[in-house]
Design an enzyme around this catalytic site. Structure first.
Site, short mmCIF file in Angstrom:
data_model
loop_
_atom_site.label_atom_id
_atom_site.label_comp_id
_atom_site.label_asym_id
_atom_site.label_seq_id
_atom_site.Cartn_x
_atom_site.Cartn_y
_atom_site.Cartn_z
N ASP A 99 91.27 21.91 -16.81
CA ASP A 99 92.19 21.55 -17.98
C ASP A 99 91.68 19.92 -18.24
OD1 ASP A 99 94.46 22.04 -19.81
OD2 ASP A 99 95.06 20.17 -18.70
N THR A 120 92.80 20.01 -25.50
CA THR A 120 92.81 18.85 -24.44
C THR A 120 91.37 18.29 -24.20
OG1 THR A 120 93.38 19.76 -22.57
CG2 THR A 120 95.18 18.88 -23.84
N THR A 121 90.55 19.30 -24.17
CA THR A 121 89.00 18.93 -23.80
C THR A 121 88.42 18.65 -25.15
OG1 THR A 121 89.18 20.22 -21.77
CG2 THR A 121 86.94 19.65 -22.54
N ASP A 177 99.19 27.00 -21.22
CA ASP A 177 98.64 26.73 -22.12
C ASP A 177 98.81 27.76 -23.12
OD1 ASP A 177 97.74 24.23 -21.43
OD2 ASP A 177 95.65 24.76 -21.03
#
Length: 571
Positions: free
Chosen positions: A64, A97-98, A395
């Site tokens: 993550d 998020t990445t 998530d």
């Protein structure tokens, strides 16, 4: 005679560094690109995991991006801006998020190329803003809108897509776990029309074991044991009383107190009075009709004995969060005054029992009527893997929350970014001047997402880029051309036909945040950094602050234990 003019650094005190002009901009962009390069390998189903070891020796194994970036300690302000953008996306939509870091890094890299050609930062910024608006319009016009925000089939596909790119995808149970997550969401959403889903209504308990034993409990699992061996270990049709009270005569006050005793007989009288008051309180509980008592405070031996004789099960010293979850699951009301217990304060569960989970015993409060809070009992081989699986399921829950709030989806696997890139590239033809170059660079940056997924899967990036552009042109007018990267089979395919979908809200948040970061870094031309008087550091929960003694081992939890761990956010 005129005094000498101060030069540059002479204006500032000792330890202050200043970087200005093009040099400051280059350093900012370099820092952003380095952060982006760090997380690129995480993207996609074939992305690799990262291991982080902090100064305390605590090991974090994660795939993550936000988790990794929250834990690393950086000094450069540009790197911090990128990390904050990732955290903001995590808080807003819980996924992507990445992607936001990779996209922001690509936008910054393309901006550097334009700066070297002599294009002004303001021109690049204007082009990026226009390209962002075009990309948003393209996604909105092609997104698949659902009239039903509780469509189970779509929710299962969303959860499966999300888990496919997480560490949990390595286990054979990912499809069953995706259905389990959807079951949990369907259980706690009381009114789908409201578009609201509280993630914290889904409790997650972790125990080492086999992933196949992961289960959903229609109630609450408490990591405690029944107080006494003489109490029943299982009760059907349980009437549950939740108390925030200490049934312990030795701890009846937290304030300092003195008792004046002049005769030995007064000691016995005082102890007898304490025991009498405790018996009276316990008798009130027995008379209420409850057969299960769950307390945040302590329950001493005398109280346990009286409850056991009455056939009542008790569990003491549960966390405040557990009491809150139990209240929502059972319909009970937390009681803080034992002298005013009513039947409406009692909750119901079909069964309350103590079971072995691995080597430990846990209390299951299950078979609740219309529970507004449920538990996912998560099992995995080790504590580190359990934490990562917890993040993966969290998530997936956030993705489903996004769908419930806004039931519009787009194809995953980089297909949405590829479609937006085609729309942006076409719009550039209508723009004159140097701004057109910035718009074209924005389109190139959008393609960085599918190309990174392909690179992590071991595919040839140049061939993939050519196939994506050709497939998009070929499929134009046939449903939008949702061509993306099928990383599992290493092919360019129609991702919508494969059932790989993501919420539109996630893509909107990712693109907007990345463009804002790039715009911010482009506009900075002066960086003044002073040596901090206090030590700035980051804790495992992502909190960053400065204070004296920050280099020493410490925490910020109050010693009385009032501060409970957050629901899920500490992951």
């Amino acid at each position: 005679m005129m005094a000498a003019q101060p030069k540059g650094q002479e204006l500032f005190g000792e330890g202050v560094k200043r970087t200005s002009g093009g040099e400051a901009r280059r350093y900012n962009m370099l820092a952003a690109r380095l952060i982006s390069e760090m997380v690129k390998g995480l993207l996609g189903p074939r992305g690799m995991d990262k291991v982080f070891v902090d100064i305390m020796g605590e090991v974090t194994l994660t795939k993550d991006g936000a988790t990794l970036l929250r834990k690393i300690d950086v000094e450069h302000p540009a790197a911090k801006v990128l990390i904050e953008a990732s955290t903001a996306v995590d808080n807003a939509v819980g996924d992507g998020t990445t992607s936001v870091v990779v996209l922001a890094g690509a936008l910054v890299a393309r901006a550097e190329e334009l700066l070297e050609l002599g294009v002004l930062p303001a021109t690049i910024s204007d082009g990026y803003r226009r390209a962002l608006a075009t990309a948003m319009d393209a996604l909105l016009s092609h997104a698949i809108k659902h009239a039903n925000n509780s469509d189970r089939k779509t929710m299962e596909r969303l959860a499966t897509t999300c888990l496919e790119s997480k560490a949990i995808s390595s286990c054979m149970e990912k499809e069953r776990i995706a259905r389990l997550v959807v079951d949990a969401v369907m259980a706690v959403v009381s009114d789908p029309a409201s578009g609201r889903l509280e993630i914290d209504d889904v409790k997650m308990e972790q125990k080492p074991g086999s992933v196949q034993d992961t289960q959903l409990v229609a109630g609450i699992v408490i990591d405690k044991t029944v107080d006494s061996s003489s109490m029943p270990k299982s009760i059907d049709n349980a009437k549950i009383l939740l108390i925030d009270y200490d049934l312990d005569s030795k701890k009846n006050t937290r304030a300092d107190a003195e008792i004046g005793i002049t005769l030995p007989a007064q000691i016995r009288a005082y102890l007898d009075e304490q025991a009498f008051e405790l018996r009276r309180k316990v008798q009130t509980i027995i008379d209420s009709g409850a057969n299960v008592v769950i307390s945040r405070g302590g329950i001493n031996t005398l109280a346990q004995t009286m409850l056991a004789h009455a056939g009542i099960m008790s569990v003491r010293r549960v966390k405040e969060n557990d009491l809150w979850w139990l209240e929502k699951a059972t319909g009970a009301k937390i009681t803080r005054d034992l002298d005013s217990i009513s039947q409406s304060d009692l909750g119901y569960a079909g069964r309350v029992c103590e079971r072995f989970v691995g080597d430990d015993r846990m209390v299951f409060v299950e078979e609740c009527r219309n529970p507004r809070s449920v538990t996912i009992l998560l099992r995995a081989g080790s504590a580190k893997v359990l934490d990562e699986f917890h993040r993966s399921i969290l998530d997936a829950l956030n993705v489903l929350r996004d769908f419930v709030a806004s039931p519009s989806v787009v194809a995953g696997g980089g297909a949405a970014e590829a479609l937006a890139a085609r729309a942006v590239r076409e719009s550039a033809l209508t723009v004159e001047g140097r701004e057109q170059l910035a718009i074209l660079k924005f389109a190139d940056a959008l393609e960085e997402i599918p190309l990174t997924i392909a690179a992590n899967a071991g595919m040839d990036v140049i061939d993939v880029q050519a196939q994506l552009r050709a497939a998009g042109t070929k499929e134009k007018g046939k449903g939008g051309g949702w061509c993306g990267i099928n990383a599992l089979e290493r092919r360019v395919q129609d991702m919508l036909a494969l059932g790989v979908i993501e919420p539109l809200a996630v893509k909107e948040q990712v693109m907007t945040a990345a463009a804002e970061v790039a715009d911010l870094l482009l506009r900075v031309d002066d960086v003044v950094m002073a040596k901090p008087a206090y030590y700035t550091h980051t804790h495992s929960d992502g909190t960053t602050h400065s204070h004296r003694g920050g280099k020493q081992v410490h925490d910020h939890f109050d010693k009385l234990g009032k501060q409970q761990r957050p629901m899920h956010h500490y992951y």
